[in-house]
Design an enzyme around this catalytic site. Structure first.
Site, mmCIF file in Angstrom:
data_model
loop_
_atom_site.group_PDB
_atom_site.id
_atom_site.type_symbol
_atom_site.label_atom_id
_atom_site.label_comp_id
_atom_site.label_asym_id
_atom_site.label_seq_id
_atom_site.Cartn_x
_atom_site.Cartn_y
_atom_site.Cartn_z
ATOM 1 N N ASP A 42 18.073 -7.225 -18.857
ATOM 2 C CA ASP A 42 17.207 -8.243 -18.258
ATOM 3 C C ASP A 42 17.280 -9.549 -19.031
ATOM 4 O O ASP A 42 16.973 -9.602 -20.221
ATOM 5 C CB ASP A 42 15.748 -7.745 -18.258
ATOM 6 C CG ASP A 42 14.806 -8.727 -17.584
ATOM 7 O OD1 ASP A 42 14.758 -8.712 -16.346
ATOM 8 O OD2 ASP A 42 14.140 -9.513 -18.291
ATOM 9 N N TYR A 47 15.383 -18.000 -20.702
ATOM 10 C CA TYR A 47 15.499 -17.406 -22.048
ATOM 11 C C TYR A 47 16.606 -18.097 -22.876
ATOM 12 O O TYR A 47 16.740 -17.828 -24.066
ATOM 13 C CB TYR A 47 15.798 -15.904 -21.984
ATOM 14 C CG TYR A 47 14.742 -15.060 -21.285
ATOM 15 C CD1 TYR A 47 13.509 -15.587 -20.917
ATOM 16 C CD2 TYR A 47 14.979 -13.713 -20.996
ATOM 17 C CE1 TYR A 47 12.559 -14.818 -20.264
ATOM 18 C CE2 TYR A 47 14.026 -12.938 -20.349
ATOM 19 C CZ TYR A 47 12.826 -13.498 -19.984
ATOM 20 O OH TYR A 47 11.889 -12.726 -19.336
ATOM 21 N N LYS A 72 16.951 -14.478 -13.787
ATOM 22 C CA LYS A 72 15.830 -15.069 -13.052
ATOM 23 C C LYS A 72 16.012 -16.575 -12.923
ATOM 24 O O LYS A 72 16.421 -17.225 -13.893
ATOM 25 C CB LYS A 72 14.499 -14.810 -13.789
ATOM 26 C CG LYS A 72 14.319 -13.379 -14.259
ATOM 27 C CD LYS A 72 12.974 -13.135 -14.914
ATOM 28 C CE LYS A 72 12.947 -11.783 -15.603
ATOM 29 N NZ LYS A 72 13.580 -11.738 -16.942
ATOM 30 N N HIS A 105 11.390 -16.420 -11.089
ATOM 31 C CA HIS A 105 10.732 -16.018 -12.337
ATOM 32 C C HIS A 105 9.201 -16.064 -12.257
ATOM 33 O O HIS A 105 8.516 -15.177 -12.767
ATOM 34 C CB HIS A 105 11.230 -16.906 -13.478
ATOM 35 C CG HIS A 105 11.064 -16.314 -14.831
ATOM 36 N ND1 HIS A 105 11.919 -16.594 -15.871
ATOM 37 C CD2 HIS A 105 10.166 -15.444 -15.337
ATOM 38 C CE1 HIS A 105 11.534 -15.926 -16.949
ATOM 39 N NE2 HIS A 105 10.470 -15.221 -16.656
HETATM 40 N N1 LIG Z 1 9.224 -11.836 -15.876
HETATM 41 C C1 LIG Z 1 8.498 -12.318 -16.850
HETATM 42 O O1 LIG Z 1 7.748 -13.299 -16.715
HETATM 43 C C2 LIG Z 1 8.560 -11.646 -18.205
HETATM 44 C C3 LIG Z 1 7.561 -11.886 -19.164
HETATM 45 C C4 LIG Z 1 7.653 -11.226 -20.400
HETATM 46 C C5 LIG Z 1 8.712 -10.369 -20.628
HETATM 47 N N2 LIG Z 1 9.681 -10.155 -19.693
HETATM 48 C C6 LIG Z 1 10.842 -9.244 -19.924
HETATM 49 O O2 LIG Z 1 10.355 -8.001 -20.411
HETATM 50 C C7 LIG Z 1 10.935 -7.720 -21.681
HETATM 51 C C8 LIG Z 1 9.985 -6.923 -22.528
HETATM 52 O O3 LIG Z 1 8.761 -7.598 -22.721
HETATM 53 P P1 LIG Z 1 8.325 -8.168 -24.138
HETATM 54 O O4 LIG Z 1 9.529 -8.381 -24.975
HETATM 55 O O5 LIG Z 1 7.450 -9.327 -23.889
HETATM 56 O O6 LIG Z 1 7.379 -7.016 -24.721
HETATM 57 P P2 LIG Z 1 7.616 -5.491 -25.186
HETATM 58 O O7 LIG Z 1 8.978 -5.014 -24.842
HETATM 59 O O8 LIG Z 1 6.431 -4.713 -24.696
HETATM 60 O O9 LIG Z 1 7.442 -5.585 -26.760
HETATM 61 C C9 LIG Z 1 8.359 -6.229 -27.574
HETATM 62 C C10 LIG Z 1 7.730 -6.327 -28.969
HETATM 63 O O10 LIG Z 1 7.492 -5.031 -29.494
HETATM 64 C C11 LIG Z 1 8.290 -4.819 -30.657
HETATM 65 N N3 LIG Z 1 8.888 -3.474 -30.520
HETATM 66 C C12 LIG Z 1 9.827 -3.090 -29.620
HETATM 67 N N4 LIG Z 1 10.108 -1.783 -29.740
HETATM 68 C C13 LIG Z 1 9.323 -1.320 -30.740
HETATM 69 C C14 LIG Z 1 9.151 -0.039 -31.344
HETATM 70 N N5 LIG Z 1 9.858 1.013 -30.923
HETATM 71 N N6 LIG Z 1 8.274 0.074 -32.379
HETATM 72 C C15 LIG Z 1 7.553 -1.004 -32.795
HETATM 73 N N7 LIG Z 1 7.668 -2.236 -32.264
HETATM 74 C C16 LIG Z 1 8.548 -2.396 -31.240
HETATM 75 C C17 LIG Z 1 9.318 -5.925 -30.686
HETATM 76 O O11 LIG Z 1 9.561 -6.336 -32.008
HETATM 77 P P3 LIG Z 1 11.063 -6.536 -32.579
HETATM 78 O O12 LIG Z 1 11.837 -7.279 -31.541
HETATM 79 O O13 LIG Z 1 10.837 -7.273 -33.849
HETATM 80 O O14 LIG Z 1 11.586 -5.136 -32.776
HETATM 81 C C18 LIG Z 1 8.621 -7.051 -29.928
HETATM 82 O O15 LIG Z 1 7.769 -7.775 -30.802
HETATM 83 C C19 LIG Z 1 11.279 -9.108 -22.227
HETATM 84 O O16 LIG Z 1 12.191 -9.062 -23.283
HETATM 85 C C20 LIG Z 1 11.811 -9.775 -20.982
HETATM 86 O O17 LIG Z 1 13.134 -9.341 -20.721
HETATM 87 C C21 LIG Z 1 9.601 -10.775 -18.474
#
Ligand SMILES: NC(=O)c1ccc[n+]([C@@H]2O[C@H](COP(=O)([O-])OP(=O)(O)OC[C@H]3O[C@@H](n4cnc5c(N)ncnc54)[C@H](OP(=O)(O)O)[C@@H]3O)[C@@H](O)[C@H]2O)c1
Length: 271
Positions: A42, A47, A72, A105
């Site tokens: 994704d 980004y 997106k 997006h």
């Molecule tokens: N469509 C939209 O508007 C939108 C909005 C937000 C996100 N997204 C997409 O969704 C993806 C995921 O969302 P997100 O990155 O916001 O949140 P997430 O995946 O829920 O959490 C990521 C955070 O958790 C940490 N983490 C990941 N795996 C872990 C584990 N096993 N143990 C402990 N900590 C862990 C990461 O730190 P480290 O990286 O330091 O490991 C990072 O700070 C994004 O990357 C993006 O592709 C889309």
């Protein structure tokens, strides 16, 4: 891997997110994710890392047709035919002829929905976009978009602390995928007692229980992001156990309407 079948297409239920994963970290992260076995990636124009995703895919040696690649269109690119030109630019950066899924997006109230959706529909007819979707669309806007073109997906925030009952019903009704972003609530699930108690039964962490809970639901994909190799491995290690119905329900009951991504110019979520 668990796959969901949506509109006849198979989607790997667990993907790799790349928000806030810039430059070389993105290239390294995506290349590593593909080596572990992730087959759903994704990214987004917003980004600013599509070129690194493209480079990683190329370097990985994984055949392009084995990867479900999602990007997106940024809301600033909805007007006129900017969705077309910007998507072509995305394809160039991603070093590919097509994306599996191109999403709008965020809603952009300043531009009629018809404009970007018509552009994406044309790109779909040309084969440059396999499927069209939306992101951060509340139920009524999904209905509105469905009136313009066939949709495949709504990507929204979804984790144990934020239920998505209405949108999930809508995905069943219209044969859509719901992709859960912030699937581990940006780390907030890690300290959860219930999730850790369930995990202890299987030798799994709260993050693993959460990811399993998401992808065990019909039509739900999850796209955790991590800049750390071991976490990418751990987040992918969710295919050797299964939650019972009782455990699934216990996690559903954790809902506390906690939304982590809620910008001032965002939509009315209709809750
Ligand atoms: N469509 C939209 O508007 C939108 C909005 C937000 C996100 N997204 C997409 O969704 C993806 C995921 O969302 P997100 O990155 O916001 O949140 P997430 O995946 O829920 O959490 C990521 C955070 O958790 C940490 N983490 C990941 N795996 C872990 C584990 N096993 N143990 C402990 N900590 C862990 C990461 O730190 P480290 O990286 O330091 O490991 C990072 O700070 C994004 O990357 C993006 O592709 C889309």
């Amino acid at each position: 891997m668990i796959h969901h079948t949506v509109r006849g297409a198979e989607v790997p239920a667990l993907g790799f997110g790349t928000f806030r994963l810039p430059g070389e970290d993105c290239r390294e992260g995506v290349e590593h994710a593909l080596a572990i076995g992730y087959r759903h990636i994704d990214t987004a124009q917003g980004y600013h890392n599509e070129e690194f995703v493209g480079e990683a895919i190329q370097r990985s040696g994984v055949p392009r047709d084995e990867i479900f690649l999602v990007s997106k269109v940024t809301p600033e690119n909805f007007a006129q035919d900017l969705a077309t030109t910007s998507t072509r630019e995305s394809l160039r950066k991603l070093r590919t002829d097509y994306v599996d899924l191109m999403l709008l997006h965020w809603p952009n109230p300043g531009v009629s929905l018809e404009q970007p959706l018509a552009s994406l529909a044309r790109l779909k007819r040309e084969g440059a976009v396999r499927h069209i979707g939306v992101s951060n669309f509340p139920p009524s806007m999904v209905e509105q978009a469905l009136g313009v073109t066939e949709l495949f997906c709504n990507q929204v925030e979804y984790h144990p602390y934020l239920s998505q009952t209405t949108l999930l019903e809508q995905t069943r009704e219209h044969d859509l995928l719901l992709t859960a972003y912030c699937p581990i609530a940006r780390g907030k699930v890690l300290e959860d007692t219930l999730l850790s108690d369930i995990g202890a039964r299987y030798g799994k962490t709260p993050a693993q229980v959460t990811l399993r809970w998401l992808i065990q639901q019909q039509r739900v994909a999850a796209i955790p992001k991590s800049a750390h190799a071991q976490r990418r491995i751990d987040n992918f290690d969710v295919f050797d156990f299964e939650l019972t119905d009782e455990e699934m329900q216990a996690v559903f009951a954790l809902d506390r309407e906690q939304r982590l991504v809620d910008p001032a110019n965002g939509p009315d979520w209709e809750r």
